[in-house]
Design a protein around this motif. Sequence first.
Motif, mmCIF file in Angstrom:
data_model
loop_
_atom_site.group_PDB
_atom_site.id
_atom_site.type_symbol
_atom_site.label_atom_id
_atom_site.label_comp_id
_atom_site.label_asym_id
_atom_site.label_seq_id
_atom_site.Cartn_x
_atom_site.Cartn_y
_atom_site.Cartn_z
ATOM 1 N N UNK A 159 -41.112 99.165 -63.329
ATOM 2 C CA UNK A 159 -41.854 98.086 -63.980
ATOM 3 C C UNK A 159 -42.703 97.353 -62.949
ATOM 4 N N UNK A 202 -44.545 93.777 -62.493
ATOM 5 C CA UNK A 202 -44.495 92.460 -63.127
ATOM 6 C C UNK A 202 -45.796 91.702 -62.910
ATOM 7 N N UNK A 203 -45.996 90.731 -63.797
ATOM 8 C CA UNK A 203 -47.189 89.896 -63.707
ATOM 9 C C UNK A 203 -47.277 89.184 -62.361
ATOM 10 N N UNK A 204 -46.142 88.675 -61.884
ATOM 11 C CA UNK A 204 -46.144 87.937 -60.615
ATOM 12 C C UNK A 204 -45.920 88.877 -59.435
ATOM 13 N N UNK A 218 -43.532 90.160 -58.232
ATOM 14 C CA UNK A 218 -42.097 90.137 -57.939
ATOM 15 C C UNK A 218 -41.750 90.954 -56.706
ATOM 16 N N UNK A 219 -42.515 90.774 -55.638
ATOM 17 C CA UNK A 219 -42.168 91.437 -54.380
ATOM 18 C C UNK A 219 -41.080 90.625 -53.691
ATOM 19 N N UNK A 220 -40.125 91.310 -53.079
ATOM 20 C CA UNK A 220 -39.033 90.606 -52.412
ATOM 21 C C UNK A 220 -39.580 89.941 -51.145
ATOM 22 N N UNK A 245 -44.759 90.288 -47.831
ATOM 23 C CA UNK A 245 -45.605 90.000 -49.001
ATOM 24 C C UNK A 245 -46.456 88.738 -48.827
ATOM 25 N N UNK A 247 -51.015 92.844 -52.861
ATOM 26 C CA UNK A 247 -49.690 92.682 -53.481
ATOM 27 C C UNK A 247 -49.588 93.531 -54.730
ATOM 28 N N UNK A 249 -46.356 94.740 -67.047
ATOM 29 C CA UNK A 249 -46.355 93.464 -67.760
ATOM 30 C C UNK A 249 -47.515 92.610 -67.265
ATOM 31 N N UNK A 284 -53.251 87.972 -62.804
ATOM 32 C CA UNK A 284 -53.311 87.021 -61.693
ATOM 33 C C UNK A 284 -54.453 87.291 -60.725
ATOM 34 N N UNK A 316 -38.292 86.900 -62.186
ATOM 35 C CA UNK A 316 -38.848 88.260 -62.167
ATOM 36 C C UNK A 316 -38.334 89.054 -60.969
ATOM 37 N N UNK A 317 -38.047 88.361 -59.850
ATOM 38 C CA UNK A 317 -37.507 89.062 -58.682
ATOM 39 C C UNK A 317 -36.152 89.668 -59.010
ATOM 40 N N UNK A 342 -36.741 92.588 -61.305
ATOM 41 C CA UNK A 342 -37.255 93.736 -60.546
ATOM 42 C C UNK A 342 -36.108 94.421 -59.820
ATOM 43 N N UNK A 379 -34.007 96.469 -62.183
ATOM 44 C CA UNK A 379 -34.623 97.758 -62.508
ATOM 45 C C UNK A 379 -34.532 98.701 -61.308
ATOM 46 N N UNK A 428 -45.368 83.679 -50.715
ATOM 47 C CA UNK A 428 -45.834 85.057 -50.848
ATOM 48 C C UNK A 428 -45.047 85.932 -51.783
ATOM 49 N N UNK A 429 -43.920 85.464 -52.297
ATOM 50 C CA UNK A 429 -43.165 86.340 -53.181
ATOM 51 C C UNK A 429 -43.873 86.455 -54.528
ATOM 52 N N UNK A 430 -44.426 85.342 -54.963
ATOM 53 C CA UNK A 430 -45.178 85.355 -56.207
ATOM 54 C C UNK A 430 -46.501 84.658 -55.954
ATOM 55 N N UNK A 431 -47.325 84.619 -56.990
ATOM 56 C CA UNK A 431 -48.640 84.031 -56.795
ATOM 57 C C UNK A 431 -48.527 82.544 -56.471
#
Lengths: 370, 293
Positions: free
Chosen positions: A79, A81-83, A85-87, A131, A139, A158, A163, B183-184, B187, B190, B289-292
């Motif tokens: 999946x 994701x919209x954001x 969702x990178x660790x 990230x 990203x 998703x 973004x 979402x993290x 993710x 999954x 940096x993890x999300x926007x």
Amino acid sequence: MGFLDIKNATKSYGAVKVLHETDISIEEGEFLVLVGPSGCGKSTLLNMIAGLEEITTGDIAIKGQSMAGVRPADRNIAMVFQSYALYPNMNVGQNIVFGLEMHGVPKPERDTAMNKVADLLQIKHLLDRKPGQLSGGQRQRVAMGRALVRDPDVFLFDEPLSNLDAKLRVDMRTEIKKLHQKLKTTIVYVTHDQIEALTLSTRIAVMFGGHVQQLGTPKEVYDNPANMFVAGFMGSPSMNLFPAKIAVENGKAVAKAKLADGQDATLPFPDARGFERHDGREIILGLRPEAITDRDGADRNSQSVHVIDAHVDITEPAGSDTFVSTQLGGKEVTGRFRADVDVHPGQTFPFAINMEKAVAFDPKTEERVS
Amino acid sequence: MSSNATATVVRTGAGSRFVIYTLLALFCLYYLLPLYVMVVNSLKPLSEIQAGGMMALPDVWTLAPWKSAWSTAQIGVEATGLRPFFWNSIVMVVPAVAISTVLGALNGYVLTKWRFRGDTIIFGLLLFGCFIPFQMVLIPMARMLGLVGLAGTVPGLVFVHLVYGIGFSTLYFRNYYQQFPTELVRAAMIDGAGFFTIFRRIMLPSSGPIAVVCVIWQFTNIWNDFLFGASFSDFDSQPMTVALNNLVQSSTGVKEYNVHFAGAIMAALPTLLVYIVAGRYFVRGLMAGSVKG
């Protein structure tokens, strides 16, 4: 049976039903886009496919196997994701192979897979970065890399592009399409952007209020919308919808709509089109902007181009086209004229209307009548 | 707007600025005065204090009061100094802080990312636990400790502080993880990570700032606690605070104020150290940096 089968699936939160009975079946390699406004249930449906939301009733099957009770990790899906969702605590390389690591793939194989994906997405030079040090587009690529490396049965997206800024969004859209043509993986993609839906998909499910309003190819959905919601939602500028009265004379149907000056514009359909039972009744006529144009811009292959003189309210030059508005049936109606047509507000100007492309809806049920 | 972060909202002229800084300096001085008195008096012989010069610097500098307070001063009936009680405190504080922080983090993780029916009620009850006055639980707690055989022991004290600490540490971590992008977690699910793997690999590495806040809070509270220490410990499991009280309250002979000052500083030193060391890691932006955005 298809590759991905959604059979009569519903989702309720307590008494609130957010997804009504939904049936969608797609073949391997298809690109299904779920499109609709916020709160239409499209993300819920995607999360149900992913296993992140439980199915209330019905079933979802991948490759003929029911996914009821199967953990997200065991569904062989990936999946984006919209954001993204990178660790945040892992670098790009670790982010990409985390899923493989969790599935017990040994390190040498992980590295091979990572390099392959990094090559494919041209992010090899980013592998050691965190990230936080990446731009939005980078990203996005990493998030796709993380999905690709798993080599899943189904990709779930998703709103992956929402973004990004406008230009990057178009670039990435093309890139996703290229990727799909190259890899031929089955994709389910959620977006609220109808252009994305039309350009990317092999099949579109237009959703609203927890119902699938129409499921079809982009062309079917665009040319033959099942109801007024689909007609208005797909296409930009959206389809013109205005009231008109039907009359059937000599086996041919005619729609009559009021012009700004109170006169009736007569718009004959090429044939009766099953309008007999609507004789004398009011319907909602739907015409795409490109079906209303200047005389020379009209489709030469059409058997049924009809020219009416109408008052020009507004002209909006958009570079490649000029959008010209007038009044029909008391509604503002926009036509797509060629850019170099000399037309000004206040003029009375001939509008060429391609009635082959016209569709009609019932004003009450909003369903398609012809 | 980070570039404007250092700009002041109100324009200040040189004159008002002078007044502000003078006032601040005065407050600072006032605040630091007790520390000065303690340090200065802990470094002079008793005779100088008895002669009256509380505020003066020592004529003769000496470490004798410190040595005495640490290893030879009379505490209760034995002349052991504070040393054994210092270790009691350490042995009590470290596990109590560590365990309550980890449990708080786990609670916060479950209450925000693995929500279940009734989770807000459980969180509410935990919060309620933070606000029950210590005195109210003294007798039931004493009975409990007696029943499980931990009365008068260091593990017993650890247990008491642990139970009291979980409420606060859960509150901290729950509010912090509320902001943590779900979402993290999805993710990672999954990707195939389980409950504890997600906690260890995804949540904990991003929990630095709140862990520091939690550790500072717990450490300070537990180290400084007197009531539980006085109520639930025997002579050989007394924490530092209780021992310091016994040192000061000892009624035999003359009051060795210099020794008392030294002891009091010793008792306060670890919390001071925790602030100085951990405060450095109290930085924001670990999540960048993890999300926007």
